[in-house]
Design a protein around this motif. Structure first.
Motif, PDB file in Angstrom:
ATOM      1  N   THR A  47       0.823  -1.225   0.000  1.00 39.24           N
ATOM      2  CA  THR A  47       0.000   0.000   0.000  1.00 39.24           C
ATOM      3  C   THR A  47       0.851   1.266   0.000  1.00 39.24           C
ATOM      4  O   THR A  47       0.598   2.201  -0.766  1.00 39.24           O
ATOM      5  CB  THR A  47      -0.934   0.000   1.230  1.00 39.24           C
ATOM      6  N   ASP A  48       1.883   1.268   0.836  1.00 35.72           N
ATOM      7  CA  ASP A  48       2.706   2.486   0.965  1.00 35.72           C
ATOM      8  C   ASP A  48       3.545   2.748  -0.284  1.00 35.72           C
ATOM      9  O   ASP A  48       4.070   3.851  -0.457  1.00 35.72           O
ATOM     10  CB  ASP A  48       3.616   2.387   2.195  1.00 35.72           C
ATOM     11  N   VAL A  51       0.330   3.636  -3.315  1.00 37.77           N
ATOM     12  CA  VAL A  51      -0.374   4.921  -3.171  1.00 37.77           C
ATOM     13  C   VAL A  51       0.456   6.084  -3.738  1.00 37.77           C
ATOM     14  O   VAL A  51      -0.036   6.810  -4.608  1.00 37.77           O
ATOM     15  CB  VAL A  51      -0.801   5.174  -1.708  1.00 37.77           C
ATOM     16  N   GLY A 117       4.863   7.471   1.352  1.00 33.67           N
ATOM     17  CA  GLY A 117       3.690   6.640   1.633  1.00 33.67           C
ATOM     18  C   GLY A 117       3.688   6.031   3.008  1.00 33.67           C
ATOM     19  O   GLY A 117       2.704   5.405   3.410  1.00 33.67           O
ATOM     20  N   TRP A 147      -1.250  11.217   4.095  1.00 32.48           N
ATOM     21  CA  TRP A 147      -2.374  10.850   4.964  1.00 32.48           C
ATOM     22  C   TRP A 147      -2.556  11.861   6.096  1.00 32.48           C
ATOM     23  O   TRP A 147      -3.682  12.132   6.503  1.00 32.48           O
ATOM     24  CB  TRP A 147      -2.170   9.418   5.498  1.00 32.48           C
ATOM     25  N   GLU A 169      -6.340   4.716   3.811  1.00 35.11           N
ATOM     26  CA  GLU A 169      -5.577   3.924   2.846  1.00 35.11           C
ATOM     27  C   GLU A 169      -6.475   2.938   2.101  1.00 35.11           C
ATOM     28  O   GLU A 169      -6.255   2.651   0.926  1.00 35.11           O
ATOM     29  CB  GLU A 169      -4.428   3.196   3.539  1.00 35.11           C
ATOM     30  N   TYR A 172      -8.135   4.941  -0.662  1.00 37.34           N
ATOM     31  CA  TYR A 172      -7.218   5.292  -1.755  1.00 37.34           C
ATOM     32  C   TYR A 172      -6.905   4.060  -2.612  1.00 37.34           C
ATOM     33  O   TYR A 172      -6.898   4.120  -3.846  1.00 37.34           O
ATOM     34  CB  TYR A 172      -5.934   5.936  -1.205  1.00 37.34           C
ATOM     35  N   MET A 173      -6.663   2.920  -1.944  1.00 36.08           N
ATOM     36  CA  MET A 173      -6.349   1.681  -2.663  1.00 36.08           C
ATOM     37  C   MET A 173      -7.535   1.200  -3.481  1.00 36.08           C
ATOM     38  O   MET A 173      -7.384   0.718  -4.601  1.00 36.08           O
ATOM     39  CB  MET A 173      -5.905   0.611  -1.670  1.00 36.08           C
ATOM     40  N   ILE A 176      -7.660   3.006  -6.633  1.00 34.72           N
ATOM     41  CA  ILE A 176      -6.640   2.559  -7.599  1.00 34.72           C
ATOM     42  C   ILE A 176      -7.126   1.275  -8.272  1.00 34.72           C
ATOM     43  O   ILE A 176      -7.113   1.144  -9.483  1.00 34.72           O
ATOM     44  CB  ILE A 176      -5.279   2.275  -6.910  1.00 34.72           C
ATOM     45  N   PHE A 231     -10.094   9.894  -3.158  1.00 32.53           N
ATOM     46  CA  PHE A 231      -8.933   9.828  -4.052  1.00 32.53           C
ATOM     47  C   PHE A 231      -8.758  11.146  -4.818  1.00 32.53           C
ATOM     48  O   PHE A 231      -7.672  11.732  -4.851  1.00 32.53           O
ATOM     49  CB  PHE A 231      -9.177   8.662  -5.012  1.00 32.53           C
ATOM     50  N   ASN A 235      -5.654  13.893  -4.173  1.00 30.66           N
ATOM     51  CA  ASN A 235      -4.732  14.233  -5.268  1.00 30.66           C
ATOM     52  C   ASN A 235      -4.744  15.731  -5.539  1.00 30.66           C
ATOM     53  O   ASN A 235      -3.699  16.354  -5.755  1.00 30.66           O
ATOM     54  CB  ASN A 235      -5.099  13.453  -6.530  1.00 30.66           C
TER      55      ASN A 235
END
Ligand SMILES: [Zn+2]
Length: 254
Positions: A47-48, A51, A117, A147, A169, A172-173, A176, A231, A235
């Motif tokens: 994840t880190d 992202v 991340g 974050w 997280e 956000y994931m 994606i 998300f 951004n």
């Protein structure tokens, strides 16, 4: 008229002759994503990494930056005992990231934006390096811990505080790629632990890989519509921070 663009903004995809045409004459900013491999509740261990890489791709054009290859291995800390996680020793990590930053400066970037991340000790290492390398190479370096910087957006979208591998997280994931979120493995709040207030207790390994910033808030949510809003807002806020910072560096003549 459409503004000319390089064929790619990714440094591992561009040819050196095209790179020379763009950097630094037309592009003098680079985004450097940095992550680590670490257990993250019911989302991917990377994840880190994933992202900040996704974030860089989303915002590169808006902030007119190239994207450096991600520094995937990081300084993990209290979760590195979980399967598939590990940590690079602090001095090795520090020296390696320093060499990457110096390399970017040598490649004539004026502004280096570290998109970090991972939290824990990594944030302190990166902000110290920004100062050291910025001073040595006369580049301008910004470190963004997305974050934390976007804690207002988790309030806005989810109406509560965030958490490591929690709402933030996970959202956000999900935005994606929903396949990076293993919702079926989420068995409930017992999978999470609130981060202890200083000097109350500490543990290694930390007993959960979902860490709540505030007791009772920040558990993972699996709402794709909210994830996409989160998300986009994250951004946008990060892109604005980068633009503002560069504008103020220029204004100050630094
Ligand atoms: Zn994380």
């Amino acid at each position: 008229m459409k503004e000319a663009q390089p064929s790619t903004r990714e440094m591992e995809r561009i040819n050196w002759m095209e790179f020379r045409e763009w950097v630094p004459a037309k592009i003098d900013t680079v985004l450097l994503p940095l992550g680590t491999l670490e257990a993250h509740g019911v989302i991917a261990n990377g994840t880190d990494i994933l992202v900040p890489v996704a974030m860089a791709k989303q915002i590169a054009r808006q902030v007119n930056a190239m994207i450096a290859p991600v520094v995937s291995y990081g300084f993990t800390g209290i979760l590195d005992a979980y399967p598939g996680s590990f940590t690079i020793p602090e001095n090795v990590y520090r020296d390696y990231v320093r060499a990457v930053l110096v390399g970017l400066a040598k490649n004539k970037f004026r502004n280096i934006i570290m998109l970090n991340g991972h939290g824990g000790g990594q944030t302190a290492i990166l902000s110290a390096l920004a100062q050291e390398v910025g001073r040595e190479t006369t580049t301008r370096i910004l470190v963004v811990n997305w974050w934390s910087y976007c804690s207002d957006i988790v309030q806005e979208v989810f109406g509560e505080d965030g958490g490591h591998a929690g709402n933030t997280e996970t959202a956000y994931m999900m935005a994606i790629d929903p396949a990076l979120v293993m919702e079926a493995r989420y068995t409930g709040p017992e999978m999470a632990t609130a981060i202890p207030t200083p000097n109350t207790w500490s543990a290694y390994p930390f007993p959960s890989s979902i860490l709540l910033y505030k007791e009772g808030e920040g558990y993972p949510k699996f709402d794709l519509a909210k994830a996409k809003i989160y998300f986009a807002k994250v951004n946008e806020k990060i892109a604005r921070l980068i633009q503002e910072t560069i504008r103020k560096w220029d204004m100050a003549g630094l």
